[in-house]
Design a protein around this motif. Structure first.
Motif, mmCIF file in Angstrom:
data_model
loop_
_atom_site.group_PDB
_atom_site.id
_atom_site.type_symbol
_atom_site.label_atom_id
_atom_site.label_comp_id
_atom_site.label_asym_id
_atom_site.label_seq_id
_atom_site.Cartn_x
_atom_site.Cartn_y
_atom_site.Cartn_z
ATOM 1 N N THR A 123 64.114 23.652 17.041
ATOM 2 C CA THR A 123 63.675 22.876 18.015
ATOM 3 C C THR A 123 62.669 21.892 17.862
ATOM 4 O OG1 THR A 123 62.547 24.374 19.281
ATOM 5 C CG2 THR A 123 64.943 24.252 19.789
ATOM 6 N N THR A 124 62.907 20.474 18.568
ATOM 7 C CA THR A 124 61.556 19.619 18.486
ATOM 8 C C THR A 124 60.778 20.236 19.390
ATOM 9 O OG1 THR A 124 62.456 18.283 20.052
ATOM 10 C CG2 THR A 124 63.117 17.737 17.802
ATOM 11 N N LYS A 125 59.540 19.594 19.494
ATOM 12 C CA LYS A 125 58.403 19.834 20.615
ATOM 13 C C LYS A 125 58.770 19.661 22.012
ATOM 14 C CE LYS A 125 54.516 19.344 17.477
ATOM 15 N NZ LYS A 125 53.350 18.522 17.116
ATOM 16 N N SER A 126 59.642 18.690 22.113
ATOM 17 C CA SER A 126 60.168 18.484 23.483
ATOM 18 C C SER A 126 61.492 19.290 23.834
ATOM 19 C CB SER A 126 60.857 16.814 23.391
ATOM 20 O OG SER A 126 61.751 16.654 22.781
ATOM 21 N N GLY A 127 61.824 20.346 22.803
ATOM 22 C CA GLY A 127 62.808 21.229 23.215
ATOM 23 C C GLY A 127 64.320 20.806 22.738
ATOM 24 N N ILE A 128 64.530 19.709 22.103
ATOM 25 C CA ILE A 128 65.952 19.397 21.795
ATOM 26 C C ILE A 128 66.093 20.237 20.423
ATOM 27 C CG2 ILE A 128 67.212 17.712 20.506
ATOM 28 C CD1 ILE A 128 65.185 15.508 22.055
#
Length: 95
Positions: free
Chosen positions: A20-25
């Motif tokens: 996941t990315t830092k933004s939660g994606i």
């Protein structure tokens, strides 16, 4: 481990890509970029230059950064590794 690098070569195993990315994606397998961080699995003895042994700066267990296109990828016992010269490593990650 049955692989012992020769001279100033280092055997590394790429660390897993983040899911996941830092933004939660959540990333799909195709969109994940291969990480340039790895763990040192085995280290050669160093190289001899002008009759003197130049010792290795990395040791087994170190986390390192390496260039995307450096080294040779190999598969041993179903696990992917990269073997490269110590000079191809960019940095040791200290935490």
């Amino acid at each position: 481990m049955n692989i012992r690098p020769l001279s100033d070569r280092v055997l590394i195993k790429r660390l897993e890509a983040e899911e996941t990315t830092k933004s939660g994606i959540v990333l799909s397998g195709a969109s994940k970029e291969k990480p340039q961080e790895a763990e040192v699995i085995a280290v050669g003895p160093g190289k001899t230059e002008d009759g003197k042994l130049i010792k290795m700066e990395v040791k087994t267990g170190d986390k390192v950064l390496f260039s995307k296109y450096s080294g040779n990828e190999i598969k041993y016992d179903g696990i992917d590794y990269i073997i490269l010269k110590q000079e191809e490593l960019l940095a040791i990650i200290e935490k």
